[in-house]
Design a protein around this motif. Structure first.
Motif, mmCIF file in Angstrom:
data_model
loop_
_atom_site.group_PDB
_atom_site.id
_atom_site.type_symbol
_atom_site.label_atom_id
_atom_site.label_comp_id
_atom_site.label_asym_id
_atom_site.label_seq_id
_atom_site.Cartn_x
_atom_site.Cartn_y
_atom_site.Cartn_z
ATOM 1 N N PHE A 58 0.809 -1.213 0.000
ATOM 2 C CA PHE A 58 0.000 0.000 0.000
ATOM 3 C C PHE A 58 0.850 1.275 0.000
ATOM 4 C CE2 PHE A 58 -2.575 -3.181 2.399
ATOM 5 C CZ PHE A 58 -3.458 -3.454 1.367
ATOM 6 N N THR A 59 2.162 1.132 -0.048
ATOM 7 C CA THR A 59 3.085 2.259 0.070
ATOM 8 C C THR A 59 3.878 2.459 -1.220
ATOM 9 O OG1 THR A 59 5.029 1.030 0.826
ATOM 10 C CG2 THR A 59 3.363 1.566 2.497
ATOM 11 N N ALA A 60 4.701 3.494 -1.219
ATOM 12 C CA ALA A 60 5.574 3.768 -2.363
ATOM 13 C C ALA A 60 6.658 2.699 -2.510
ATOM 14 C CB ALA A 60 6.205 5.146 -2.206
ATOM 15 N N THR A 63 -1.026 0.673 -4.035
ATOM 16 C CA THR A 63 -2.482 0.584 -4.164
ATOM 17 C C THR A 63 -3.145 1.008 -2.856
ATOM 18 O OG1 THR A 63 -4.273 -0.865 -4.873
ATOM 19 C CG2 THR A 63 -2.616 -1.846 -3.469
ATOM 20 N N SER A 64 -4.376 1.479 -2.934
ATOM 21 C CA SER A 64 -5.090 1.887 -1.723
ATOM 22 C C SER A 64 -5.602 0.651 -0.982
ATOM 23 C CB SER A 64 -6.251 2.824 -2.068
ATOM 24 O OG SER A 64 -7.190 2.185 -2.911
ATOM 25 N N PRO A 65 -5.606 0.696 0.351
ATOM 26 C CA PRO A 65 -6.062 -0.461 1.123
ATOM 27 C C PRO A 65 -7.584 -0.598 1.131
ATOM 28 C CG PRO A 65 -5.418 1.291 2.612
ATOM 29 C CD PRO A 65 -5.101 1.765 1.221
ATOM 30 N N PRO A 66 -8.073 -1.814 1.368
ATOM 31 C CA PRO A 66 -9.515 -2.008 1.519
ATOM 32 C C PRO A 66 -9.965 -1.464 2.871
ATOM 33 C CG PRO A 66 -8.364 -4.059 1.942
ATOM 34 C CD PRO A 66 -7.321 -3.065 1.514
ATOM 35 N N LEU A 67 -11.158 -0.869 2.888
ATOM 36 C CA LEU A 67 -11.682 -0.266 4.118
ATOM 37 C C LEU A 67 -13.173 -0.542 4.241
ATOM 38 C CD1 LEU A 67 -9.927 3.197 3.730
ATOM 39 C CD2 LEU A 67 -9.328 1.439 5.401
ATOM 40 N N PRO A 75 -23.129 4.705 2.402
ATOM 41 C CA PRO A 75 -22.916 4.136 3.733
ATOM 42 C C PRO A 75 -22.844 2.609 3.753
ATOM 43 C CG PRO A 75 -24.608 5.826 3.820
ATOM 44 C CD PRO A 75 -24.297 5.599 2.372
ATOM 45 N N ASP A 76 -23.453 1.957 2.771
ATOM 46 C CA ASP A 76 -23.495 0.493 2.755
ATOM 47 C C ASP A 76 -22.458 -0.152 1.844
ATOM 48 O OD1 ASP A 76 -25.733 0.492 4.489
ATOM 49 O OD2 ASP A 76 -27.026 0.936 2.779
ATOM 50 N N ALA A 77 -21.530 0.628 1.296
ATOM 51 C CA ALA A 77 -20.579 0.080 0.321
ATOM 52 C C ALA A 77 -19.138 0.319 0.748
ATOM 53 C CB ALA A 77 -20.823 0.698 -1.052
ATOM 54 N N PRO A 78 -18.474 -0.695 1.313
ATOM 55 C CA PRO A 78 -17.066 -0.543 1.692
ATOM 56 C C PRO A 78 -16.194 -0.371 0.442
ATOM 57 C CG PRO A 78 -17.745 -2.818 1.873
ATOM 58 C CD PRO A 78 -18.976 -2.033 1.542
ATOM 59 N N LEU A 79 -14.959 0.039 0.659
ATOM 60 C CA LEU A 79 -14.017 0.212 -0.451
ATOM 61 C C LEU A 79 -13.146 -1.023 -0.592
ATOM 62 C CD1 LEU A 79 -12.724 3.886 -0.095
ATOM 63 C CD2 LEU A 79 -14.494 2.992 -1.615
ATOM 64 N N SER A 80 -13.064 -1.545 -1.784
ATOM 65 C CA SER A 80 -12.200 -2.694 -2.036
ATOM 66 C C SER A 80 -10.761 -2.215 -2.247
ATOM 67 C CB SER A 80 -12.691 -3.465 -3.272
ATOM 68 O OG SER A 80 -12.672 -2.621 -4.400
ATOM 69 N N GLU A 81 -9.831 -3.138 -2.174
ATOM 70 C CA GLU A 81 -8.422 -2.806 -2.391
ATOM 71 C C GLU A 81 -8.258 -2.184 -3.773
ATOM 72 O OE1 GLU A 81 -4.135 -5.099 -2.576
ATOM 73 O OE2 GLU A 81 -5.597 -5.710 -1.070
ATOM 74 N N GLY A 82 -7.566 -1.062 -3.815
ATOM 75 C CA GLY A 82 -7.295 -0.371 -5.065
ATOM 76 C C GLY A 82 -8.395 0.565 -5.531
ATOM 77 N N SER A 142 -5.723 13.653 -7.568
ATOM 78 C CA SER A 142 -6.890 12.962 -7.036
ATOM 79 C C SER A 142 -6.579 11.482 -6.905
ATOM 80 C CB SER A 142 -8.088 13.167 -7.954
ATOM 81 O OG SER A 142 -8.439 14.528 -7.958
ATOM 82 N N GLY A 143 -6.814 10.954 -5.721
ATOM 83 C CA GLY A 143 -6.577 9.538 -5.485
ATOM 84 C C GLY A 143 -5.639 9.323 -4.318
ATOM 85 N N TRP A 144 -5.339 8.061 -4.098
ATOM 86 C CA TRP A 144 -4.487 7.607 -3.000
ATOM 87 C C TRP A 144 -3.049 8.047 -3.228
ATOM 88 C CZ3 TRP A 144 -4.137 5.995 1.739
ATOM 89 C CH2 TRP A 144 -3.120 5.153 2.171
ATOM 90 N N LEU A 145 -2.468 8.719 -2.235
ATOM 91 C CA LEU A 145 -1.051 9.072 -2.227
ATOM 92 C C LEU A 145 -0.360 8.042 -1.349
ATOM 93 C CD1 LEU A 145 1.318 11.013 -2.794
ATOM 94 C CD2 LEU A 145 0.577 12.326 -0.784
ATOM 95 N N PRO A 146 0.394 7.102 -1.944
ATOM 96 C CA PRO A 146 1.000 6.039 -1.139
ATOM 97 C C PRO A 146 1.991 6.600 -0.114
ATOM 98 C CG PRO A 146 1.122 5.525 -3.484
ATOM 99 C CD PRO A 146 0.674 6.949 -3.370
#
Length: 192
Positions: free
Chosen positions: A53-55, A60-64, A101-108, A133-137
């Motif tokens: 999930f890092t540089a 990639t962004s983690p699942p949450l 509210p009912d939809a978690p985020l998948s990896e990436g 815009s997006g995940w900054l590792p």
């Protein structure tokens, strides 16, 4: 990018950190009720995040996922800040707003603008500290020590009227007065 900073420089800066008390969780929304539980199947609260999930990995962004949303929750906002950054204010690693509210985020899912969620809806992403815009590792300087990345979830009583790809200031201003509950997951990372 910061892996090129010499270890001695990172170590010399190790006492310089933005700090937890500069995060939105502890400043702008300190009075918001706790109650949300934010989790990731990839790491436990307070534990090290996997390098993917890092540089130093794929970035990639983690699942949450979140639970404990109060009645009346219309939307969820995620804000990720690095309290360990050697800057006056925490670095913003992710702004994701207008979440179901009912939809978690998948990896990436938050890795880049234009990501699609369930039912074909685009994920609404704001600008990170690198103005993208997006995940900054996570990319802490070598020798700087472990950084604490605060994954903050906010339950809102309404959707937000924001421009495309808002920054932190615009997001926090739009959220004011609408936070029903908050929750936090801390992931750490230290460059070996």
């Amino acid at each position: 990018m910061l892996e090129k900073i010499p270890h001695a420089v990172g170590a010399a800066l190790s006492g310089l950190k933005a700090g937890l008390d500069r995060t939105a969780y502890r400043t702008d929304f300190a009075a918001a009720p706790e109650g949300l539980t934010l989790t990731s199947p990839a790491f436990d609260d307070g534990a090290a995040m996997p390098a993917r999930f890092t540089a130093d990995g794929e970035g990639t962004s983690p699942p949450l996922a979140w639970t404990g949303l109060p009645a009346g929750t219309a939307r969820v906002v995620l804000l990720v800040e690095d309290a360990g950054s050697p800057t006056p204010n925490p670095l913003v690693h992710l702004i994701a707003w207008d979440l179901d509210p009912d939809a978690p985020l998948s990896e990436g899912a938050a890795s880049q603008a234009g990501s699609r969620l369930a039912l074909g809806k685009n994920l609404e992403l704001g600008k990170n500290s690198f103005l993208k815009s997006g995940w900054l590792p996570p990319d802490p300087p070598t020798g700087h020590g472990a950084h604490a990345y605060l994954f903050q979830a906010y339950a809102l009583d309404r959707g937000l009227d924001l421009p495309q790809h808002p920054g932190r200031g615009a997001l926090l201003e739009a959220m004011a007065g609408g936070v029903l509950a908050k929750g936090c997951l801390v992931g750490t990372y230290e460059r070996p």
